[in-house]
Design an enzyme around this catalytic site. Sequence first.
Site, mmCIF file in Angstrom:
data_model
loop_
_atom_site.group_PDB
_atom_site.id
_atom_site.type_symbol
_atom_site.label_atom_id
_atom_site.label_comp_id
_atom_site.label_asym_id
_atom_site.label_seq_id
_atom_site.Cartn_x
_atom_site.Cartn_y
_atom_site.Cartn_z
ATOM 1 C CE LYS A 1 46.831 20.768 -3.292
ATOM 2 N NZ LYS A 1 45.948 20.424 -4.349
ATOM 3 N NE ARG B 1 50.218 11.227 -5.301
ATOM 4 C CZ ARG B 1 50.032 11.110 -6.600
ATOM 5 N NH1 ARG B 1 49.616 12.135 -7.286
ATOM 6 N NH2 ARG B 1 50.241 9.979 -7.203
ATOM 7 N NE ARG C 1 36.936 20.796 -7.251
ATOM 8 C CZ ARG C 1 38.186 20.412 -7.013
ATOM 9 N NH1 ARG C 1 39.156 21.307 -6.935
ATOM 10 N NH2 ARG C 1 38.495 19.145 -6.836
ATOM 11 N NE ARG D 1 37.407 18.427 -10.692
ATOM 12 C CZ ARG D 1 38.525 18.892 -10.192
ATOM 13 N NH1 ARG D 1 38.845 20.149 -10.332
ATOM 14 N NH2 ARG D 1 39.370 18.091 -9.574
ATOM 15 N NE ARG E 1 40.383 14.071 -4.737
ATOM 16 C CZ ARG E 1 39.163 14.379 -5.195
ATOM 17 N NH1 ARG E 1 38.408 13.453 -5.727
ATOM 18 N NH2 ARG E 1 38.712 15.606 -5.113
#
Length: 198
Positions: free
Chosen positions: A16, A91, A130, A136, A147
């Site tokens: 997204k 959210r 990723r 990260r 999450r």
Amino acid sequence: MTAARLLIIGPQGSGKGTQGVRVAEALGIPAVSTGDVFRANVKDGTELGLKVKAIIDAGDLVPDELTGEIVRDRLAQPDAAAGFLLDGYPRNLGQVGDLDAFLDARDEPLTAVIELVVPREESIQRLSLRATEQGRADDNEESIAKRLAIYESETAPILDVYRQRGIVDQIDGVGTLDEVYARITAALTERGITAAAL
């Protein structure tokens, strides 16, 4: 032409962020990503950044009041007057109420919600990749699972609110970047949201 006041929603790893920026650039509107705002503050070591870093490192989400304040401030800036694309906010149902109150006061309701649909396994695979590529720290297996669980329990229900308003476009998020982008732009064009660059 319909004003482009958009929201892009999807589980972490759905693409997204990438698609949101591309769509916003094509429409000439700002992409407002709460994650990017938070990360910029963390990087700059601001007071907000230090608060946010502690929350994110624990795998938790930034509190609603803090997030809402940042988003309202951003949407009140001149470049968002002609439209915007929100990524990462609202959210949960409480944030939907906050955003509705802010937009209703300006008589500027959301015009479309882009829902990127990606299977859970695909999200996990993309996030793990990723983490390797970008290093990260928040993309470890435990925080990814946490999450995704929060997304499923808190964020997914807000789609029902927007579906009742008839503004949700479900987009298959699996495929190349160009394939997914083409699906999004086709759905927006159906709603009269177009730009020469789309």
